[in-house]
Motif scaffolding. Structure first.
Motif, mmCIF file in Angstrom:
data_model
loop_
_atom_site.group_PDB
_atom_site.id
_atom_site.type_symbol
_atom_site.label_atom_id
_atom_site.label_comp_id
_atom_site.label_asym_id
_atom_site.label_seq_id
_atom_site.Cartn_x
_atom_site.Cartn_y
_atom_site.Cartn_z
ATOM 1 N N ARG A 146 14.767 -13.981 12.990
ATOM 2 C CA ARG A 146 15.005 -12.819 12.646
ATOM 3 C C ARG A 146 14.361 -12.075 13.160
ATOM 4 N NH1 ARG A 146 19.837 -10.515 11.535
ATOM 5 N NH2 ARG A 146 19.716 -8.845 9.796
ATOM 6 N N VAL A 147 12.283 -12.097 13.228
ATOM 7 C CA VAL A 147 11.992 -11.594 13.381
ATOM 8 C C VAL A 147 11.484 -11.526 14.682
ATOM 9 C CG1 VAL A 147 8.935 -11.304 13.521
ATOM 10 C CG2 VAL A 147 10.306 -11.940 11.626
ATOM 11 N N LEU A 148 11.917 -12.422 15.491
ATOM 12 C CA LEU A 148 12.120 -12.725 17.304
ATOM 13 C C LEU A 148 12.647 -12.153 17.790
ATOM 14 C CD1 LEU A 148 10.301 -16.987 17.890
ATOM 15 C CD2 LEU A 148 8.944 -14.190 17.959
ATOM 16 N N ASP A 149 13.730 -11.851 17.192
ATOM 17 C CA ASP A 149 15.495 -10.609 18.394
ATOM 18 C C ASP A 149 14.633 -9.832 17.734
ATOM 19 O OD1 ASP A 149 17.727 -10.548 18.516
ATOM 20 O OD2 ASP A 149 18.441 -9.831 16.632
ATOM 21 N N ASP A 150 14.188 -9.237 16.285
ATOM 22 C CA ASP A 150 13.688 -7.363 16.459
ATOM 23 C C ASP A 150 12.483 -7.327 17.002
ATOM 24 O OD1 ASP A 150 14.143 -5.149 15.240
ATOM 25 O OD2 ASP A 150 11.849 -5.847 14.552
ATOM 26 N N ALA A 151 11.606 -8.186 17.692
ATOM 27 C CA ALA A 151 10.698 -7.637 18.756
ATOM 28 C C ALA A 151 11.567 -8.287 19.818
ATOM 29 C CB ALA A 151 9.413 -9.148 18.886
ATOM 30 N N GLY A 152 12.778 -8.265 20.113
ATOM 31 C CA GLY A 152 13.179 -8.588 21.528
ATOM 32 C C GLY A 152 13.131 -9.785 22.546
ATOM 33 N N TRP A 153 12.661 -10.978 21.926
ATOM 34 C CA TRP A 153 13.091 -12.166 22.041
ATOM 35 C C TRP A 153 14.324 -12.513 22.491
ATOM 36 C CZ3 TRP A 153 9.318 -16.850 22.039
ATOM 37 C CH2 TRP A 153 7.838 -16.259 22.590
ATOM 38 N N GLY A 154 15.666 -12.211 21.253
ATOM 39 C CA GLY A 154 16.910 -13.209 21.449
ATOM 40 C C GLY A 154 17.542 -14.190 21.104
ATOM 41 N N LEU A 155 17.390 -15.132 21.928
ATOM 42 C CA LEU A 155 18.073 -16.737 22.015
ATOM 43 C C LEU A 155 17.260 -17.251 22.530
ATOM 44 C CD1 LEU A 155 21.298 -16.705 23.226
ATOM 45 C CD2 LEU A 155 21.375 -17.354 21.042
ATOM 46 N N ASP A 156 15.627 -16.142 23.329
ATOM 47 C CA ASP A 156 14.577 -17.127 23.658
ATOM 48 C C ASP A 156 14.091 -17.415 22.152
ATOM 49 O OD1 ASP A 156 14.962 -16.911 26.141
ATOM 50 O OD2 ASP A 156 13.829 -15.087 26.646
ATOM 51 N N GLY A 157 14.644 -17.008 20.930
ATOM 52 C CA GLY A 157 13.231 -17.916 20.108
ATOM 53 C C GLY A 157 13.769 -19.405 19.608
ATOM 54 N N LEU A 158 14.700 -19.860 20.432
ATOM 55 C CA LEU A 158 15.144 -21.520 20.223
ATOM 56 C C LEU A 158 13.983 -22.126 21.276
ATOM 57 C CD1 LEU A 158 18.791 -21.789 21.681
ATOM 58 C CD2 LEU A 158 17.784 -22.332 19.717
ATOM 59 N N TRP A 159 12.682 -21.536 21.989
ATOM 60 C CA TRP A 159 11.710 -22.139 22.549
ATOM 61 C C TRP A 159 11.033 -22.397 21.510
ATOM 62 C CZ3 TRP A 159 11.498 -24.382 26.939
ATOM 63 C CH2 TRP A 159 12.083 -23.932 28.270
ATOM 64 N N ALA A 160 11.078 -22.172 19.903
ATOM 65 C CA ALA A 160 9.658 -21.996 19.089
ATOM 66 C C ALA A 160 10.359 -23.130 18.565
ATOM 67 C CB ALA A 160 9.955 -21.139 18.000
ATOM 68 N N LEU A 161 11.367 -24.148 18.106
ATOM 69 C CA LEU A 161 12.465 -24.797 18.203
ATOM 70 C C LEU A 161 11.866 -26.180 19.066
ATOM 71 C CD1 LEU A 161 13.710 -26.714 15.849
ATOM 72 C CD2 LEU A 161 15.835 -25.406 16.978
ATOM 73 N N ILE A 162 11.944 -25.591 19.990
ATOM 74 C CA ILE A 162 12.219 -26.617 20.931
ATOM 75 C C ILE A 162 10.241 -27.208 21.169
ATOM 76 C CG2 ILE A 162 12.256 -27.020 23.729
ATOM 77 C CD1 ILE A 162 14.264 -25.249 24.147
ATOM 78 N N LEU A 163 9.376 -26.600 20.641
ATOM 79 C CA LEU A 163 8.304 -26.819 20.751
ATOM 80 C C LEU A 163 7.783 -27.563 19.436
ATOM 81 C CD1 LEU A 163 6.404 -23.785 22.157
ATOM 82 C CD2 LEU A 163 6.868 -26.253 23.532
ATOM 83 N N SER A 164 8.694 -27.651 18.385
ATOM 84 C CA SER A 164 8.394 -27.913 17.378
ATOM 85 C C SER A 164 8.878 -29.423 17.272
ATOM 86 C CB SER A 164 9.137 -27.533 16.245
ATOM 87 O OG SER A 164 8.612 -25.984 16.299
ATOM 88 N N LEU A 165 10.335 -29.650 17.769
ATOM 89 C CA LEU A 165 10.712 -31.396 18.278
ATOM 90 C C LEU A 165 9.622 -31.885 18.974
ATOM 91 C CD1 LEU A 165 14.412 -29.800 17.787
ATOM 92 C CD2 LEU A 165 13.793 -32.126 16.867
ATOM 93 N N LEU A 166 9.618 -31.122 20.194
ATOM 94 C CA LEU A 166 8.519 -32.007 20.631
ATOM 95 C C LEU A 166 7.556 -32.876 20.774
ATOM 96 C CD1 LEU A 166 8.792 -32.967 24.077
ATOM 97 C CD2 LEU A 166 7.379 -30.780 24.576
ATOM 98 N N ALA A 167 6.896 -31.976 19.770
ATOM 99 C CA ALA A 167 5.278 -31.823 19.360
ATOM 100 C C ALA A 167 5.524 -33.267 18.297
ATOM 101 C CB ALA A 167 5.210 -31.017 18.595
ATOM 102 N N SER A 168 6.988 -33.041 17.303
ATOM 103 C CA SER A 168 6.514 -33.791 16.333
ATOM 104 C C SER A 168 6.959 -35.114 16.785
ATOM 105 C CB SER A 168 8.207 -33.610 15.320
ATOM 106 O OG SER A 168 8.873 -33.359 15.707
ATOM 107 N N SER A 169 8.196 -34.965 18.091
ATOM 108 C CA SER A 169 8.023 -36.318 18.641
ATOM 109 C C SER A 169 7.834 -37.239 19.342
ATOM 110 C CB SER A 169 9.712 -36.454 19.562
ATOM 111 O OG SER A 169 10.667 -36.004 18.857
ATOM 112 N N VAL A 170 6.559 -36.587 19.837
ATOM 113 C CA VAL A 170 5.237 -36.810 20.375
ATOM 114 C C VAL A 170 4.330 -37.267 19.643
ATOM 115 C CG1 VAL A 170 3.406 -37.170 21.915
ATOM 116 C CG2 VAL A 170 5.183 -35.256 22.450
#
Length: 388
Positions: A146-170
């Protein structure tokens, strides 16, 4: 098994729980592809269907391979599908990556992590804590998006989830880099058919999960649109989304305490009571703060329900049957999850409001209460609740 060994598994499960933060992506999706409220609700509905299918079929894969290695594979698969979603240039490509791909991988992660926890030495604590971890993902990523969208990220906010899943899997890879560490994580038992005498209890668990999940899944899927329709401020909207996700998480975690002190059936009754109170406050309140608090209570009740149902399944049928039987019970969640966000969005498109959808949710919650009463009668009569 030491509960601390489950921490890397918990991290992967928590990251996969970002699925529950979906409602904060509804507005960015609508802006990106010009879709209706019903179509944004369908993204979550499709995700729930794929999540449910994964929960049903993953236990059969886990019988043939190491559970922890499967979990690593599911985590990395989720990363790949989310990359497809974030790079999508059409609505259906986004649905393919997020709903069909990430939704399925999220379900596989959930049932795998839950099965590992269910077969641990301290399963009464580990199981609800693992379920709570999944809810925590929504508590983190919903407000963040919600905060990232207000800052103009839009759907690019998904990168935060991508990095979290990658880090936890590693991290899980390093935590289990030798065979001894892999063997420390319990596997999944062969599927054991339910005794004929247990079928009534199994059906009642299915029914109460279907009706009891309806309101919570509608709120999780459409919370942002419900708040926007009420024209609440950005601050209150963001706070409410955070409260909804946090309530979902705390509700799941609270069952760990309930399991130590009382029967999981107490948790089920509490879930229905809290959700019903939240729906009444949402319907009868004047909007604004009352709306936010009501939605948070619905999410809290749903969180208790989401954790109490697997705990009750485990206590009634035992850990060896848990994965297979809970996979069946979980189809109730899948059906509710497909119908609730879609019908909520369709009602809004037709009427311009969510009141009728909330009334329908209150009816479903009432039917869940009836199912719990019938379940308690069956459990008491057959004396099948385990105490170990």
């Amino acid at each position: 098994m030491n509960v601390l060994r489950l921490f890397p598994v918990w991290l992967v499960c928590a990251a996969a729980g970002g699925l529950y933060g979906w409602s904060a992506l509804g507005l960015p999706l609508a802006k990106a592809f010009g879709v209706s409220t019903a179509e944004t609700g369908l993204v979550f509905s499709y995700s729930v269907v794929c999540f449910t299918l994964a929960v049903i079929f993953a236990p059969y894969l886990l019988q043939r391979a190491s559970a922890v290695r499967c979990l690593i594979g599911f985590g990395l698969g989720a990363v790949a599908f989310l990359v497809i979603a974030v790079r999508a240039d059409t609505y259906w490509m986004f649905v393919t990556g997020f709903s069909f791909g990430f939704g399925g991988m999220s379900g596989a992660i959930y049932i795998t992590a839950l099965s590992i926890a269910a077969r641990s030495e301290h399963f009464r604590i580990a199981t609800p804590v693992m379920v709570a971890g999944f809810g925590l993902g929504g508590a983190v990523f919903g407000p963040l998006w919600r905060v990232l969208d207000d800052a103009g990220w839009g759907l690019d906010g998904l990168w935060a989830l991508i990095l979290s899943l990658l880090a936890s899997s590693v991290l899980l890879v390093f935590a289990t880099e030798n065979k001894a560490n892999v063997d420390a994580f319990p596997g999944v038992a062969e599927v054991v058919p339910s005794p004929k005498a247990s079928r009534t209890i199994l059906f009642l668990l299915w029914a109460l999960f279907a009706f009891g999940s309806f309101s919570g899944l509608m709120v999780l899927g459409l919370a942002a649109r419900i708040l926007d329709a009420a024209q609440v401020s950005l601050f209150l909207s963001t706070a409410a989304l955070g409260g909804i996700a946090l309530g979902n998480t705390l509700g799941r975690l609270s069952v760990a305490w309930v399991n130590r002190c009382r029967s999981p059936l107490i948790g089920l009754a509490s879930a229905v009571s809290i959700s019903g109170l939240g729906l009444l406050l949402t319907l009868l309140g004047g909007g604004g703060i009352e709306l936010g608090v009501g939605l948070c209570l619905v999410a809290l009740g749903y969180g208790v329900m989401a954790s109490a149902v697997p705990s009750a399944t485990q206590s009634i049928f035992g850990p060896d049957r848990f994965a297979a039987l809970f996979a069946f019970i979980f189809t109730a969640w899948g059906i509710a999850g497909f119908i609730a966000p879609w019908i909520g969005g369709a009602i809004f498109d037709a009427t311009g409001g969510f009141r009728d959808a909330l009334v329908l949710s209150l009816l479903a919650t009432s039917l869940s209460a009836v199912s719990i009463l019938l379940l308690k009668r069956q459990v008491d009569r057959m004396d099948v609740m385990t105490t170990r």
